[in-house]
Design a protein around this motif. Sequence first.
Motif, PDB file in Angstrom:
ATOM      1  N   VAL A 117      31.078  70.274 -45.708  1.00 50.74           N
ATOM      2  CA  VAL A 117      31.819  70.081 -44.471  1.00 50.74           C
ATOM      3  C   VAL A 117      33.134  70.845 -44.591  1.00 50.74           C
ATOM      4  O   VAL A 117      33.832  70.700 -45.590  1.00 50.74           O
ATOM      5  N   VAL A 125      28.683  66.956 -35.926  1.00 49.32           N
ATOM      6  CA  VAL A 125      30.095  67.221 -36.209  1.00 49.32           C
ATOM      7  C   VAL A 125      30.977  66.299 -35.372  1.00 49.32           C
ATOM      8  O   VAL A 125      31.875  65.632 -35.878  1.00 49.32           O
ATOM      9  N   THR A 163      40.682  66.241 -40.047  1.00 47.64           N
ATOM     10  CA  THR A 163      40.834  65.770 -38.666  1.00 47.64           C
ATOM     11  C   THR A 163      40.277  64.360 -38.522  1.00 47.64           C
ATOM     12  O   THR A 163      40.916  63.474 -37.952  1.00 47.64           O
ATOM     13  N   ALA A 164      39.062  64.153 -39.036  1.00 45.50           N
ATOM     14  CA  ALA A 164      38.432  62.834 -38.929  1.00 45.50           C
ATOM     15  C   ALA A 164      39.324  61.776 -39.562  1.00 45.50           C
ATOM     16  O   ALA A 164      39.519  60.693 -39.007  1.00 45.50           O
ATOM     17  N   SER A 198      33.489  57.643 -37.977  1.00 41.75           N
ATOM     18  CA  SER A 198      33.697  58.536 -39.112  1.00 41.75           C
ATOM     19  C   SER A 198      33.572  57.875 -40.484  1.00 41.75           C
ATOM     20  O   SER A 198      33.091  58.523 -41.412  1.00 41.75           O
ATOM     21  N   THR A 251      26.200  70.331 -33.545  1.00 32.84           N
ATOM     22  CA  THR A 251      27.443  69.942 -32.861  1.00 32.84           C
ATOM     23  C   THR A 251      27.558  68.423 -32.728  1.00 32.84           C
ATOM     24  O   THR A 251      28.617  67.853 -32.954  1.00 32.84           O
ATOM     25  N   MET A 302      31.051  60.588 -41.511  1.00 31.61           N
ATOM     26  CA  MET A 302      31.681  61.707 -42.215  1.00 31.61           C
ATOM     27  C   MET A 302      31.347  61.640 -43.699  1.00 31.61           C
ATOM     28  O   MET A 302      31.077  62.662 -44.333  1.00 31.61           O
ATOM     29  N   ASN A 357      24.762  69.818 -39.549  1.00 23.31           N
ATOM     30  CA  ASN A 357      25.777  70.715 -39.010  1.00 23.31           C
ATOM     31  C   ASN A 357      25.648  70.948 -37.514  1.00 23.31           C
ATOM     32  O   ASN A 357      26.334  71.797 -36.953  1.00 23.31           O
ATOM     33  N   TRP A 388      38.836  71.184 -42.627  1.00 20.46           N
ATOM     34  CA  TRP A 388      39.567  70.782 -41.419  1.00 20.46           C
ATOM     35  C   TRP A 388      38.854  69.641 -40.686  1.00 20.46           C
ATOM     36  O   TRP A 388      39.476  68.767 -40.126  1.00 20.46           O
ATOM     37  N   GLU A 389      37.520  69.646 -40.742  1.00 17.61           N
ATOM     38  CA  GLU A 389      36.782  68.567 -40.058  1.00 17.61           C
ATOM     39  C   GLU A 389      37.053  67.230 -40.731  1.00 17.61           C
ATOM     40  O   GLU A 389      37.296  66.216 -40.077  1.00 17.61           O
ATOM     41  N   ILE A 392      33.497  62.822 -36.393  1.00 21.60           N
ATOM     42  CA  ILE A 392      34.958  62.904 -36.322  1.00 21.60           C
ATOM     43  C   ILE A 392      35.531  61.724 -35.540  1.00 21.60           C
ATOM     44  O   ILE A 392      36.672  61.334 -35.728  1.00 21.60           O
TER      45      ILE A 392
END
Lengths: 316, 433
Positions: free
Chosen positions: B383, B361, B390-391, B370, B358, B374, B356, B386-387, B365
């Motif tokens: 996770v 993350v 978005t990815a 990803s 930065t 991801m 987790n 939204w992450e 993405i």
Amino acid sequence: MAHLEVSRVTKRYGNTVAVDNVSFSAEPGRILGLLGPNGAGKTSTIRMITYIAVPDAGTVRYDGRTVGPWSQQRMGYLPEESGLYKRLGVKEQLVYLGTLKGLSQETAADRADHWLDRFDATDWADMTIEELSKGMQQKVQFIATLLHDPSLLIFDEPFSGLDPINADLLRDIILELRRDDRTILFASHRMEQVEQLCDDICLMAEGDVVLQGPLRDVKAQFGQNTLVLEFDGDDAFLDELVAAGQVRVNTRSAHRAELTLADGTDARPVLDRALDHTDELYRYERVAPPLNEIFVEVVGEAEAQRMREEAAADTD
Amino acid sequence: MSFHKIWLILRSEFWRRVRSKAFVLATLLVPFGAILLFAAPALFGYLADQTDEQTVAVVDETGRLADSLMATGGESLTFRPVDAPTDSVRRAVRSGQYDGYLRLPTSLLDGTGEATYYSMEGGGLTLRSDLDTRVNRVVRRSRLATAGASADVLSIVDSDVGLATRKLSEDEGTTDDSTLAYTAIGYVMAFAIYFAVFFYGQYVMQGVIEEKSSRVVEVIVSSVRPFELLMGKVLGIGAMGLTQMVTWAALATGGMAAIGPVLALFFAPSDLGASPGASPDALREAAGISVPTIPLDLIVWFILFFVGGFLLYASLFAAVGSAVEQQQDAQNLLLPVMTPLILPILFLVFIIESPNATVSVVTSIIPFFSPILMVLRIAITSVPLWEVVTAFVLLVGAFVGMIWVAGRIYRVGILSYGKTPSLREIARWATYR
């Protein structure tokens, strides 16, 4: 049946101009010979006609419409270098290529059977391409070109790799297609093949069309300045004629010579010389120049020589 | 664009490959190889246990430790107290009567001396740590007893406690914490996507090169648009890849289900420490093989990110393939394709440690990373949706863009023969009319 019209077409690749403002047209029921050495722009022109490439300027129209995916369906193209999937069976390959041209699976299979039969090749149906000889591959390629019954046909060096018997079979089929009023484009640098088959010619050199029109008209334009001799005996008189600047030798072998008369020279003195010096004269004929000589006159000896070499390399 | 033609090409590309011997063999042999790879160490360990029955002579100079040491002996390790001169004990070891002998000096009792093990072969690590543990335990007990420790104290010293980890779930209550298992699953999935994209991407490239060098491409593009050919090929090979992976997943699931019954054939429940009459599943768990259930959303995201990553990279592999005539010429041109594919592998360990952070993350993405990162994060941590979304949206955007660019390069490349072009020339192709 529809005609093909190439008008003011230009194609550049990077800084090279492959085709420069070229125009010609091909009529149904006739065979148009597209001639020229490699690099003359034949392949680039064909690619624009087949909609594999798009011109930078100018248009290619078939049946009155700009070519596109629609015209690809009505057109059969046999490229110069045979291109088939090496590890795919003959029939499966034909059916696949046929469906890509818009045929249904069943129709494609039926037509493949028909043509394989016509070429005495039914036994190969399940063989893979890599198991076939070069000539056999060329036949399969030819079938693939005809399978979808196209109205416009483009053959790029179709006889390469074929033995004389199969070359004849192919020629017969091409002439048959012409009788069916199809538009046929025949690209080659083998002049004698073009002379035998074509109704019209279009001569290209360095991206330009340098000469075009019906074959007969083109030849008439160059007059009857060529002599063909066949004889037995001493041929030293030929050297004397050349030394005197009266003729140029196009081709020469032990018993045959093809000569071009120099400007202002009469044909009669050549006949006299021949009668005087040879033991026997079988043939003396005054004819229109062969395409090859026309080509020399139009584009120069160097270019023509290059093309002859390519043609020679092809027959190997 | 004709979807019918793309479908025709997809179907042909798919069937041509799936029915080939190479494909069938690879699909069947890879799981077999994987089983060997995983099973071999376990099998060797088991065999080693079987053959390593050691008999150790004990020369007990303290006169107090031998009995309790003998009590600790088990199936694989037997202690025999001997009361003979060193010379004759050594002779007995040399003659093979004992595997070795253990000398326990008197000084052990006050904690200063050390026990010594004499043998011909040295004994190996397992035996060494086995002896170490047992001698220590016996000496500790004896010294505690001497110091007047009560039986209660002794039993406390001897006891072992386990450590169980539990995970707090969103709603009330707890679940088994399978962090370790999910880390393993995430790791395997990340690598699966990496290898799948790599291998199937190479397949695409090879297919493009074959079509180009056999010149069949010129016939095909006189029937269909180059872009349709590119898409049909990429999707056909992608379908082949999915077929292969689904087959493997099915074989793995079947294999897991079969482990219990197979174990039951070879072992009595008591051998594995399970109660008599235990079910196959219980046997399997007793044997230490656990099957974590993979959450459905993880499977769905795995498939989506695999497909996205494959489309992104396969179109690039195809573009590179279109520029060359033989595989060897592709090496230099592959660099810009391979680099973003390999980079995320370098992040794996960091992300497993701090899923987790930065950096984790952000890298997970980025579209080129990803598909691998991801999926790893989804497996090992929660996770935020939204992450993930978005990815995925960025990935879709990236592959649509890349396919478009690759299609333009491909269109020029497949008809260009001769010298292998530089990257700069290839980039310029994308701008051709």
